[in-house]
Scaffold this motif. Structure first.
Motif, mmCIF file in Angstrom:
data_model
loop_
_atom_site.group_PDB
_atom_site.id
_atom_site.type_symbol
_atom_site.label_atom_id
_atom_site.label_comp_id
_atom_site.label_asym_id
_atom_site.label_seq_id
_atom_site.Cartn_x
_atom_site.Cartn_y
_atom_site.Cartn_z
ATOM 1 N N TYR A 29 -16.888 -37.158 10.087
ATOM 2 C CA TYR A 29 -16.175 -36.727 8.883
ATOM 3 C C TYR A 29 -17.038 -36.890 7.641
ATOM 4 O O TYR A 29 -16.550 -36.801 6.529
ATOM 5 C CB TYR A 29 -14.847 -37.471 8.733
ATOM 6 N N ASP A 30 -18.309 -37.134 7.834
ATOM 7 C CA ASP A 30 -19.238 -37.139 6.712
ATOM 8 C C ASP A 30 -20.543 -36.523 7.194
ATOM 9 O O ASP A 30 -20.643 -36.076 8.323
ATOM 10 C CB ASP A 30 -19.450 -38.559 6.152
ATOM 11 N N ASP A 31 -21.530 -36.470 6.339
ATOM 12 C CA ASP A 31 -22.780 -35.792 6.682
ATOM 13 C C ASP A 31 -23.880 -36.741 7.119
ATOM 14 O O ASP A 31 -25.050 -36.376 7.123
ATOM 15 C CB ASP A 31 -23.260 -34.962 5.477
ATOM 16 N N SER A 32 -23.524 -37.942 7.523
ATOM 17 C CA SER A 32 -24.553 -38.908 7.889
ATOM 18 C C SER A 32 -25.193 -38.605 9.252
ATOM 19 O O SER A 32 -26.325 -38.970 9.503
ATOM 20 C CB SER A 32 -23.975 -40.325 7.891
ATOM 21 N N ILE A 33 -24.462 -37.942 10.137
ATOM 22 C CA ILE A 33 -24.983 -37.617 11.467
ATOM 23 C C ILE A 33 -25.428 -36.161 11.480
ATOM 24 O O ILE A 33 -24.663 -35.264 11.157
ATOM 25 C CB ILE A 33 -23.909 -37.844 12.557
ATOM 26 N N LYS A 34 -26.658 -35.920 11.861
ATOM 27 C CA LYS A 34 -27.197 -34.557 11.872
ATOM 28 C C LYS A 34 -27.310 -33.985 13.281
ATOM 29 O O LYS A 34 -27.245 -32.785 13.471
ATOM 30 C CB LYS A 34 -28.573 -34.519 11.200
ATOM 31 N N LEU A 35 -27.511 -34.846 14.294
ATOM 32 C CA LEU A 35 -27.698 -34.382 15.663
ATOM 33 C C LEU A 35 -26.672 -35.032 16.583
ATOM 34 O O LEU A 35 -26.252 -36.167 16.360
ATOM 35 C CB LEU A 35 -29.107 -34.727 16.150
ATOM 36 N N HIS A 36 -26.296 -34.310 17.650
ATOM 37 C CA HIS A 36 -25.326 -34.832 18.613
ATOM 38 C C HIS A 36 -25.734 -34.383 20.008
ATOM 39 O O HIS A 36 -26.077 -33.222 20.220
ATOM 40 C CB HIS A 36 -23.922 -34.311 18.273
ATOM 41 N N ASP A 37 -25.685 -35.283 20.972
ATOM 42 C CA ASP A 37 -25.990 -34.973 22.366
ATOM 43 C C ASP A 37 -24.695 -34.567 23.063
ATOM 44 O O ASP A 37 -23.825 -35.401 23.297
ATOM 45 C CB ASP A 37 -26.614 -36.200 23.032
ATOM 46 N N PHE A 38 -24.559 -33.286 23.380
ATOM 47 C CA PHE A 38 -23.323 -32.764 23.965
ATOM 48 C C PHE A 38 -23.191 -33.065 25.459
ATOM 49 O O PHE A 38 -22.173 -32.748 26.053
ATOM 50 C CB PHE A 38 -23.235 -31.252 23.747
ATOM 51 N N ARG A 39 -24.194 -33.653 26.086
ATOM 52 C CA ARG A 39 -24.121 -33.890 27.531
ATOM 53 C C ARG A 39 -23.040 -34.888 27.895
ATOM 54 O O ARG A 39 -22.466 -34.819 28.977
ATOM 55 C CB ARG A 39 -25.474 -34.371 28.056
ATOM 56 N N ASN A 40 -22.742 -35.830 27.004
ATOM 57 C CA ASN A 40 -21.775 -36.876 27.324
ATOM 58 C C ASN A 40 -20.413 -36.669 26.669
ATOM 59 O O ASN A 40 -19.395 -36.933 27.282
ATOM 60 C CB ASN A 40 -22.337 -38.240 26.910
ATOM 61 N N TYR A 41 -20.399 -36.233 25.425
ATOM 62 C CA TYR A 41 -19.144 -36.132 24.684
ATOM 63 C C TYR A 41 -19.108 -34.855 23.864
ATOM 64 O O TYR A 41 -20.129 -34.383 23.396
ATOM 65 C CB TYR A 41 -18.987 -37.315 23.707
ATOM 66 N N SER A 42 -17.901 -34.363 23.670
ATOM 67 C CA SER A 42 -17.715 -33.289 22.703
ATOM 68 C C SER A 42 -17.844 -33.884 21.307
ATOM 69 O O SER A 42 -17.753 -35.095 21.128
ATOM 70 C CB SER A 42 -16.335 -32.661 22.853
ATOM 71 N N ALA A 43 -18.025 -33.009 20.328
ATOM 72 C CA ALA A 43 -18.087 -33.447 18.937
ATOM 73 C C ALA A 43 -17.016 -32.724 18.146
ATOM 74 O O ALA A 43 -16.763 -31.544 18.378
ATOM 75 C CB ALA A 43 -19.460 -33.150 18.347
ATOM 76 N N ILE A 44 -16.385 -33.440 17.238
ATOM 77 C CA ILE A 44 -15.416 -32.834 16.330
ATOM 78 C C ILE A 44 -15.832 -33.196 14.912
ATOM 79 O O ILE A 44 -15.852 -34.369 14.531
ATOM 80 C CB ILE A 44 -13.984 -33.290 16.627
#
Length: 135
Positions: A29-44
């Motif tokens: 809910y903020d802009d602190s995270i730029k990358l996400h590994d979709f192999r384990n979890y979805s992202a919202i």
């Protein structure tokens, strides 16, 4: 105290997520995270689209406040994306009258974005409305 709409929606989703329906995704809910590994979890990703303030009466002694927020669901499989979408919609319906600081919230739009290999995206837009705030 100012209202943090993204944090409010995050709390509603995170606290009401039924893990028997779908695994708990990573919420942003903020802009602190730029990358996400979709192999384990979805992202919202939760972000504010716009805020509309309107005078309520002739003397403009109060106003209504409507906040439009996007809930952006991203996953590596279509099935997971659709399951997460259904869970978000269930939570919105179940909590439509109990959003902290607002009178009601509802789904205003939803759309599926173009999919790529191992990347699926769905956006649900909601509106949080406070009917009357005295100035």
């Amino acid at each position: 105290m100012p209202t943090d709409e993204e944090l409010t929606i995050y709390n509603v989703l995170n606290n009401n997520w039924n893990t028997t329906n779908s695994a708990l995704p990573m919420f942003y809910y903020d802009d602190s995270i730029k990358l996400h590994d979709f192999r384990n979890y979805s992202a919202i990703k939760i972000y504010t689209i716009s805020i509309i303030e309107k005078p309520v009466n002739l003397g403009y002694t109060s106003y209504s406040n409507e906040v439009f927020v996007a809930i952006d669901i991203r996953s590596n499989t279509r099935a997971k994306m659709m399951t997460d979408r259904d869970e978000v919609k269930r939570i919105i319906r179940a909590n439509r009258k109990s959003l902290s600081g607002y009178d009601i919230f509802k789904k205003t739009a939803e759309r599926k974005h173009a999919s790529y290999i191992n990347y699926f995206q769905y956006v649900i837009e909601i509106s949080a409305l406070k009917y009357r705030t005295v100035i």
